[in-house]
Design a protein around this motif. Structure first.
Motif, PDB file in Angstrom:
ATOM      1  N   LEU A  29       9.505  -8.878  27.424  1.00  0.00           N
ATOM      2  CA  LEU A  29       9.369  -7.713  28.296  1.00  0.00           C
ATOM      3  C   LEU A  29       7.905  -7.289  28.427  1.00  0.00           C
ATOM      4  CD1 LEU A  29      12.466  -5.644  27.163  1.00  0.00           C
ATOM      5  CD2 LEU A  29      12.094  -6.631  29.436  1.00  0.00           C
ATOM      6  N   ALA A  30       7.178  -7.295  27.318  1.00  0.00           N
ATOM      7  CA  ALA A  30       5.762  -6.929  27.362  1.00  0.00           C
ATOM      8  C   ALA A  30       4.980  -7.934  28.206  1.00  0.00           C
ATOM      9  CB  ALA A  30       5.188  -6.860  25.945  1.00  0.00           C
ATOM     10  N   ASP A  31       5.273  -9.215  28.007  1.00  0.00           N
ATOM     11  CA  ASP A  31       4.577 -10.243  28.783  1.00  0.00           C
ATOM     12  C   ASP A  31       4.938 -10.152  30.263  1.00  0.00           C
ATOM     13  OD1 ASP A  31       3.428 -11.133  26.440  1.00  0.00           O
ATOM     14  OD2 ASP A  31       4.769 -12.864  26.220  1.00  0.00           O
ATOM     15  N   ALA A  32       6.206  -9.875  30.563  1.00  0.00           N
ATOM     16  CA  ALA A  32       6.637  -9.731  31.959  1.00  0.00           C
ATOM     17  C   ALA A  32       5.926  -8.558  32.617  1.00  0.00           C
ATOM     18  CB  ALA A  32       8.154  -9.548  32.034  1.00  0.00           C
ATOM     19  N   ALA A  33       5.790  -7.455  31.873  1.00  0.00           N
ATOM     20  CA  ALA A  33       5.119  -6.275  32.413  1.00  0.00           C
ATOM     21  C   ALA A  33       3.646  -6.538  32.693  1.00  0.00           C
ATOM     22  CB  ALA A  33       5.263  -5.103  31.439  1.00  0.00           C
ATOM     23  N   SER A  34       3.072  -7.513  31.989  1.00  0.00           N
ATOM     24  CA  SER A  34       1.669  -7.835  32.240  1.00  0.00           C
ATOM     25  C   SER A  34       1.506  -8.974  33.247  1.00  0.00           C
ATOM     26  CB  SER A  34       0.949  -8.165  30.928  1.00  0.00           C
ATOM     27  OG  SER A  34       1.451  -9.351  30.370  1.00  0.00           O
ATOM     28  N   GLY A  35       2.613  -9.366  33.889  1.00  0.00           N
ATOM     29  CA  GLY A  35       2.530 -10.347  34.970  1.00  0.00           C
ATOM     30  C   GLY A  35       2.832 -11.782  34.602  1.00  0.00           C
ATOM     31  N   ASP A  36       3.328 -12.035  33.405  1.00  0.00           N
ATOM     32  CA  ASP A  36       3.632 -13.399  32.966  1.00  0.00           C
ATOM     33  C   ASP A  36       4.941 -13.885  33.598  1.00  0.00           C
ATOM     34  OD1 ASP A  36       4.298 -15.742  31.599  1.00  0.00           O
ATOM     35  OD2 ASP A  36       3.705 -14.960  29.645  1.00  0.00           O
ATOM     36  N   VAL A  37       4.826 -14.812  34.540  1.00  0.00           N
ATOM     37  CA  VAL A  37       5.992 -15.323  35.268  1.00  0.00           C
ATOM     38  C   VAL A  37       6.935 -16.073  34.329  1.00  0.00           C
ATOM     39  CG1 VAL A  37       6.730 -16.841  37.143  1.00  0.00           C
ATOM     40  CG2 VAL A  37       4.704 -15.432  37.422  1.00  0.00           C
ATOM     41  N   ALA A  38       6.395 -16.797  33.361  1.00  0.00           N
ATOM     42  CA  ALA A  38       7.240 -17.522  32.412  1.00  0.00           C
ATOM     43  C   ALA A  38       8.105 -16.551  31.604  1.00  0.00           C
ATOM     44  CB  ALA A  38       6.385 -18.380  31.480  1.00  0.00           C
ATOM     45  N   ALA A  39       7.586 -15.384  31.288  1.00  0.00           N
ATOM     46  CA  ALA A  39       8.361 -14.385  30.546  1.00  0.00           C
ATOM     47  C   ALA A  39       9.522 -13.868  31.387  1.00  0.00           C
ATOM     48  CB  ALA A  39       7.466 -13.230  30.105  1.00  0.00           C
ATOM     49  N   LEU A  40       9.301 -13.692  32.685  1.00  0.00           N
ATOM     50  CA  LEU A  40      10.400 -13.290  33.573  1.00  0.00           C
ATOM     51  C   LEU A  40      11.509 -14.329  33.521  1.00  0.00           C
ATOM     52  CD1 LEU A  40       8.273 -12.237  36.688  1.00  0.00           C
ATOM     53  CD2 LEU A  40       9.491 -10.684  35.152  1.00  0.00           C
TER      54      LEU A  40
END
Length: 108
Positions: A27-38
């Protein structure tokens, strides 16, 4: 790519603390724009791994967000789970994705 072939969490089940930590990291990585985390969030929710319960609406949301940002496999995975969802569930997933995007814009 079929969803069954991307379950990278087959090795051994995580306990709840490890799963919570993994999801929090995604979630933290997704919030910072990490597409792989999404994408990883979509996998977790579609397979019920990393300590979350299988939730196809939530999985569709994350795959949709990843696909919209160019993740190569996300659209196919979204399509695979869409076959198992009702039109109402898909609409709810799309609503959640729009909500997440609006929250992301506000945070920026």
């Amino acid at each position: 790519m079929k969803l069954e072939s991307i379950n990278a969490i087959d090795a051994e089940p995580l306990n709840n603390a490890e799963g919570d930590l993994a999801i929090a990291g995604y979630l933290a990585d997704a919030a910072s724009g990490d597409v792989a985390a999404l994408f990883d969030l979509g996998v977790a929710y579609s397979t019920g791994s990393n300590g979350v319960v299988c939730d196809l609406v939530e999985a569709h949301k994350w795959f949709n967000l990843a696909a919209s940002r160019g993740h190569e496999d996300a659209g196919g995975c979204r399509g695979d789970i869409s076959d198992e969802m009702t039109a109402r569930e898909i609409a709810e997933a799309q609503r959640r994705a729009r909500h997440w995007l609006s929250e992301e814009r506000r945070a920026a």
